[in-house]
Write a protein that holds these residues in place. Sequence first.
Motif, PDB file in Angstrom:
ATOM      1  N   HIS A   1       7.834 -13.688   3.295  1.00 12.01           N
ATOM      2  CA  HIS A   1       7.369 -12.304   3.262  1.00 12.01           C
ATOM      3  C   HIS A   1       7.454 -11.764   1.845  1.00 12.01           C
ATOM      4  CE1 HIS A   1      11.701 -11.889   3.336  1.00 12.01           C
ATOM      5  NE2 HIS A   1      11.567 -10.615   2.966  1.00 12.01           N
ATOM      6  N   CYS A   2       6.939 -10.556   1.677  1.00 19.30           N
ATOM      7  CA  CYS A   2       6.957  -9.896   0.374  1.00 19.30           C
ATOM      8  C   CYS A   2       7.514  -8.494   0.544  1.00 19.30           C
ATOM      9  CB  CYS A   2       5.539  -9.830  -0.202  1.00 19.30           C
ATOM     10  SG  CYS A   2       5.467  -9.001  -1.801  1.00 19.30           S
ATOM     11  N   HIS A   3       8.294  -8.035  -0.424  1.00 18.86           N
ATOM     12  CA  HIS A   3       8.860  -6.692  -0.389  1.00 18.86           C
ATOM     13  C   HIS A   3       7.945  -5.661  -1.045  1.00 18.86           C
ATOM     14  CE1 HIS A   3      13.004  -8.731  -0.064  1.00 18.86           C
ATOM     15  NE2 HIS A   3      12.506  -8.485   1.126  1.00 18.86           N
ATOM     16  N   GLY A   4       6.846  -6.113  -1.620  1.00 15.65           N
ATOM     17  CA  GLY A   4       5.912  -5.205  -2.269  1.00 15.65           C
ATOM     18  C   GLY A   4       4.947  -4.575  -1.275  1.00 15.65           C
ATOM     19  N   THR A   5       4.097  -3.715  -1.801  1.00 17.77           N
ATOM     20  CA  THR A   5       3.058  -3.071  -1.003  1.00 17.77           C
ATOM     21  C   THR A   5       1.716  -3.677  -1.387  1.00 17.77           C
ATOM     22  OG1 THR A   5       4.299  -1.005  -0.945  1.00 17.77           O
ATOM     23  CG2 THR A   5       1.935  -0.870  -0.474  1.00 17.77           C
ATOM     24  N   LEU A   6       0.944  -4.088  -0.392  1.00 19.58           N
ATOM     25  CA  LEU A   6      -0.380  -4.643  -0.626  1.00 19.58           C
ATOM     26  C   LEU A   6      -1.374  -3.487  -0.677  1.00 19.58           C
ATOM     27  CD1 LEU A   6      -1.723  -7.441  -0.953  1.00 19.58           C
ATOM     28  CD2 LEU A   6      -2.361  -7.259   1.452  1.00 19.58           C
ATOM     29  N   VAL A   7      -2.077  -3.364  -1.797  1.00 17.57           N
ATOM     30  CA  VAL A   7      -3.076  -2.316  -1.977  1.00 17.57           C
ATOM     31  C   VAL A   7      -4.450  -2.971  -1.823  1.00 17.57           C
ATOM     32  CG1 VAL A   7      -4.011  -0.562  -3.527  1.00 17.57           C
ATOM     33  CG2 VAL A   7      -1.553  -1.087  -3.575  1.00 17.57           C
ATOM     34  N   VAL A   8      -5.201  -2.527  -0.813  1.00 18.12           N
ATOM     35  CA  VAL A   8      -6.500  -3.110  -0.498  1.00 18.12           C
ATOM     36  C   VAL A   8      -7.592  -2.207  -1.062  1.00 18.12           C
ATOM     37  CG1 VAL A   8      -8.014  -3.908   1.350  1.00 18.12           C
ATOM     38  CG2 VAL A   8      -5.531  -4.117   1.595  1.00 18.12           C
ATOM     39  N   HIS A   9      -8.508  -2.807  -1.827  1.00 18.32           N
ATOM     40  CA  HIS A   9      -9.577  -2.066  -2.490  1.00 18.32           C
ATOM     41  C   HIS A   9     -10.907  -2.278  -1.776  1.00 18.32           C
ATOM     42  CE1 HIS A   9      -6.946  -1.359  -5.947  1.00 18.32           C
ATOM     43  NE2 HIS A   9      -6.512  -2.577  -5.718  1.00 18.32           N
ATOM     44  N   PRO A  10     -11.659  -1.203  -1.534  1.00 16.67           N
ATOM     45  CA  PRO A  10     -12.956  -1.346  -0.886  1.00 16.67           C
ATOM     46  C   PRO A  10     -13.996  -1.956  -1.823  1.00 16.67           C
ATOM     47  CG  PRO A  10     -12.586   0.954  -1.436  1.00 16.67           C
ATOM     48  CD  PRO A  10     -11.322   0.207  -1.772  1.00 16.67           C
ATOM     49  N   GLU A  11     -13.859  -1.723  -3.115  1.00 20.87           N
ATOM     50  CA  GLU A  11     -14.795  -2.258  -4.096  1.00 20.87           C
ATOM     51  C   GLU A  11     -14.406  -3.692  -4.450  1.00 20.87           C
ATOM     52  OE1 GLU A  11     -17.529  -0.728  -5.357  1.00 20.87           O
ATOM     53  OE2 GLU A  11     -17.114   0.952  -4.013  1.00 20.87           O
ATOM     54  N   GLY A  12     -15.266  -4.623  -4.198  1.00 23.30           N
ATOM     55  CA  GLY A  12     -15.001  -6.008  -4.562  1.00 23.30           C
ATOM     56  C   GLY A  12     -14.187  -6.784  -3.539  1.00 23.30           C
ATOM     57  N   GLY A  13     -13.636  -6.104  -2.543  1.00 19.69           N
ATOM     58  CA  GLY A  13     -12.905  -6.778  -1.481  1.00 19.69           C
ATOM     59  C   GLY A  13     -11.650  -7.499  -1.928  1.00 19.69           C
ATOM     60  N   PHE A  14     -10.967  -7.003  -2.936  1.00 22.86           N
ATOM     61  CA  PHE A  14      -9.753  -7.675  -3.369  1.00 22.86           C
ATOM     62  C   PHE A  14      -8.532  -6.833  -3.032  1.00 22.86           C
ATOM     63  CE2 PHE A  14     -10.851  -5.015  -6.959  1.00 22.86           C
ATOM     64  CZ  PHE A  14      -9.647  -4.636  -7.514  1.00 22.86           C
ATOM     65  N   ALA A  15      -7.383  -7.482  -3.039  1.00 27.30           N
ATOM     66  CA  ALA A  15      -6.120  -6.817  -2.758  1.00 27.30           C
ATOM     67  C   ALA A  15      -5.129  -7.172  -3.854  1.00 27.30           C
ATOM     68  CB  ALA A  15      -5.590  -7.242  -1.399  1.00 27.30           C
ATOM     69  N   GLU A  16      -4.222  -6.249  -4.104  1.00 23.82           N
ATOM     70  CA  GLU A  16      -3.193  -6.457  -5.116  1.00 23.82           C
ATOM     71  C   GLU A  16      -1.842  -6.092  -4.528  1.00 23.82           C
ATOM     72  OE1 GLU A  16      -5.016  -5.109  -9.259  1.00 23.82           O
ATOM     73  OE2 GLU A  16      -5.130  -3.553  -7.726  1.00 23.82           O
TER      74      GLU A  16
END
Length: 68
Positions: A12-27
Amino acid sequence: MECASCDARIDHCHGTLVVHPEGGFAECTDPACVDGDRVRHALIVDCPALGGCGCAAAPEKSLLRQAS
């Protein structure tokens, strides 16, 4: 306080996944994150919910780590 997923040795990861509508990528906000899979993240937000982040800009200019 201890993390139950860490204690159970669950990937698992303790970070927050930020999902972007432009380009379909997540960080992920955690620079040590090795996999941007949604299942690894308990916290997932859409960037518009954060007030936008300029995701129309090139992802490599982002301050967050791009998940693969």
